[in-house]
Design a protein around this motif. Structure first.
Motif, PDB file in Angstrom:
ATOM      1  N   ALA A   1       0.845  -1.197   0.000  1.00 15.36           N
ATOM      2  CA  ALA A   1       0.000   0.000   0.000  1.00 15.36           C
ATOM      3  C   ALA A   1       0.878   1.244   0.000  1.00 15.36           C
ATOM      4  CB  ALA A   1      -0.916  -0.009   1.204  1.00 15.36           C
ATOM      5  N   LYS A   2       2.008   1.233   0.671  1.00 14.80           N
ATOM      6  CA  LYS A   2       2.880   2.389   0.724  1.00 14.80           C
ATOM      7  C   LYS A   2       3.689   2.549  -0.570  1.00 14.80           C
ATOM      8  CE  LYS A   2       3.705   2.542   5.665  1.00 14.80           C
ATOM      9  NZ  LYS A   2       4.651   2.366   6.719  1.00 14.80           N
ATOM     10  N   LYS A   3       4.173   1.476  -1.144  1.00 15.77           N
ATOM     11  CA  LYS A   3       5.087   1.556  -2.260  1.00 15.77           C
ATOM     12  C   LYS A   3       4.394   1.400  -3.602  1.00 15.77           C
ATOM     13  CE  LYS A   3       9.162   0.296   0.154  1.00 15.77           C
ATOM     14  NZ  LYS A   3      10.414  -0.260   0.122  1.00 15.77           N
ATOM     15  N   HIS A   4       3.253   0.880  -3.630  1.00 17.67           N
ATOM     16  CA  HIS A   4       2.571   0.692  -4.922  1.00 17.67           C
ATOM     17  C   HIS A   4       1.511   1.758  -5.097  1.00 17.67           C
ATOM     18  CE1 HIS A   4       3.747  -2.998  -6.966  1.00 17.67           C
ATOM     19  NE2 HIS A   4       4.098  -3.444  -5.794  1.00 17.67           N
ATOM     20  N   ASP A   5       1.498   2.222  -6.276  1.00 18.41           N
ATOM     21  CA  ASP A   5       0.438   3.172  -6.623  1.00 18.41           C
ATOM     22  C   ASP A   5      -0.354   2.593  -7.781  1.00 18.41           C
ATOM     23  OD1 ASP A   5       2.338   3.349  -8.513  1.00 18.41           O
ATOM     24  OD2 ASP A   5       2.635   5.502  -8.401  1.00 18.41           O
ATOM     25  N   ALA A   6      -1.235   3.374  -8.399  1.00 19.26           N
ATOM     26  CA  ALA A   6      -2.119   2.874  -9.454  1.00 19.26           C
ATOM     27  C   ALA A   6      -1.325   2.528 -10.698  1.00 19.26           C
ATOM     28  CB  ALA A   6      -3.187   3.911  -9.785  1.00 19.26           C
ATOM     29  N   ALA A   7      -0.260   3.199 -11.001  1.00 21.95           N
ATOM     30  CA  ALA A   7       0.528   2.924 -12.186  1.00 21.95           C
ATOM     31  C   ALA A   7       1.247   1.592 -12.015  1.00 21.95           C
ATOM     32  CB  ALA A   7       1.540   4.049 -12.415  1.00 21.95           C
ATOM     33  N   ALA A   8       1.770   1.324 -10.810  1.00 26.27           N
ATOM     34  CA  ALA A   8       2.464   0.078 -10.560  1.00 26.27           C
ATOM     35  C   ALA A   8       1.479  -1.071 -10.625  1.00 26.27           C
ATOM     36  CB  ALA A   8       3.150   0.121  -9.203  1.00 26.27           C
ATOM     37  N   ASP A   9       0.250  -0.828 -10.173  1.00 23.16           N
ATOM     38  CA  ASP A   9      -0.780  -1.867 -10.240  1.00 23.16           C
ATOM     39  C   ASP A   9      -1.112  -2.170 -11.698  1.00 23.16           C
ATOM     40  OD1 ASP A   9      -1.035  -2.353  -7.535  1.00 23.16           O
ATOM     41  OD2 ASP A   9      -2.753  -1.015  -7.254  1.00 23.16           O
TER      42      ASP A   9
END
Length: 178
Positions: free
Chosen positions: A159-167
């Motif tokens: 949750a801290k390191k991943h954002d929508a682009a990484a998803d």
């Protein structure tokens, strides 16, 4: 007293005193004849035979009683011997029963010892099994907690390191791999 004096005086002179007489016989003759008559009557009536017969019967009865007493004594001795033998047999039987009871008691004690050893071994195994199950449960619980903790930590890190682009990028890789 006067008569006595006359008798004594006549006896001193050598005269026989005058006494009772029967048919001109002296008293001792009468007594002798009456005794002879009595004896003849007794012989004629078979009194001696009756007396000896009675005595013989009495002797025979006494002999029968003696014979019966001998038989009873023999029977009593036989019974005594029989009971002595029975007592000896009973003592042997009692001794054999005591030996049998002792052997049986020893067998029961040995069986009880074996059973108690087997029971101790079973209980020890049950305790070891319970301890092993508790260890497995504890390990499983620790693993589950570790997995939950790791999952929670991974969720926080993601949750801290991943954002929508990484998803989106991750989703594209997964789809391309299929």
């Amino acid at each position: 007293m006067h008569n006595l004096m006359l008798i004594l005086a006549s006896a001193a002179e050598g005269e026989k005193p005058a006494g009772p007489m029967l048919w001109g016989m002296e008293p001792y003759v009468i007594v002798s004849i009456s005794m002879a008559v009595l004896i003849l009557i007794m012989v004629w009536k078979k009194v001696p035979g009756m007396i000896t017969g009675g005595l013989d019967n009495k002797i025979a009865a006494i002999r029968e009683q003696l014979d019966e007493a001998k038989k009873l004594r023999a029977e009593a001795e036989a019974l005594r011997n029989e009971y002595a033998a029975k007592i000896a047999g009973a003592e042997k039987d009692a001794e054999a029963m005591m030996e049998g009871a002792q052997k049986e008691a020893d067998a029961i004690v040995a069986k009880a010892e074996e059973d108690s050893k087997a029971m101790v071994a079973r209980r020890k195994k049950m305790a070891e099994d319970k301890i092993a199950a508790a260890e497995r449960d504890a390990v499983d619980d620790v693993r589950a907690r570790a997995a939950n903790a790791a999952t929670s930590a991974a969720q926080e890190l993601i949750a801290k390191k991943h954002d929508a682009a990484a998803d989106g990028k991750l989703a594209d890789q997964v789809i391309a791999g299929i």
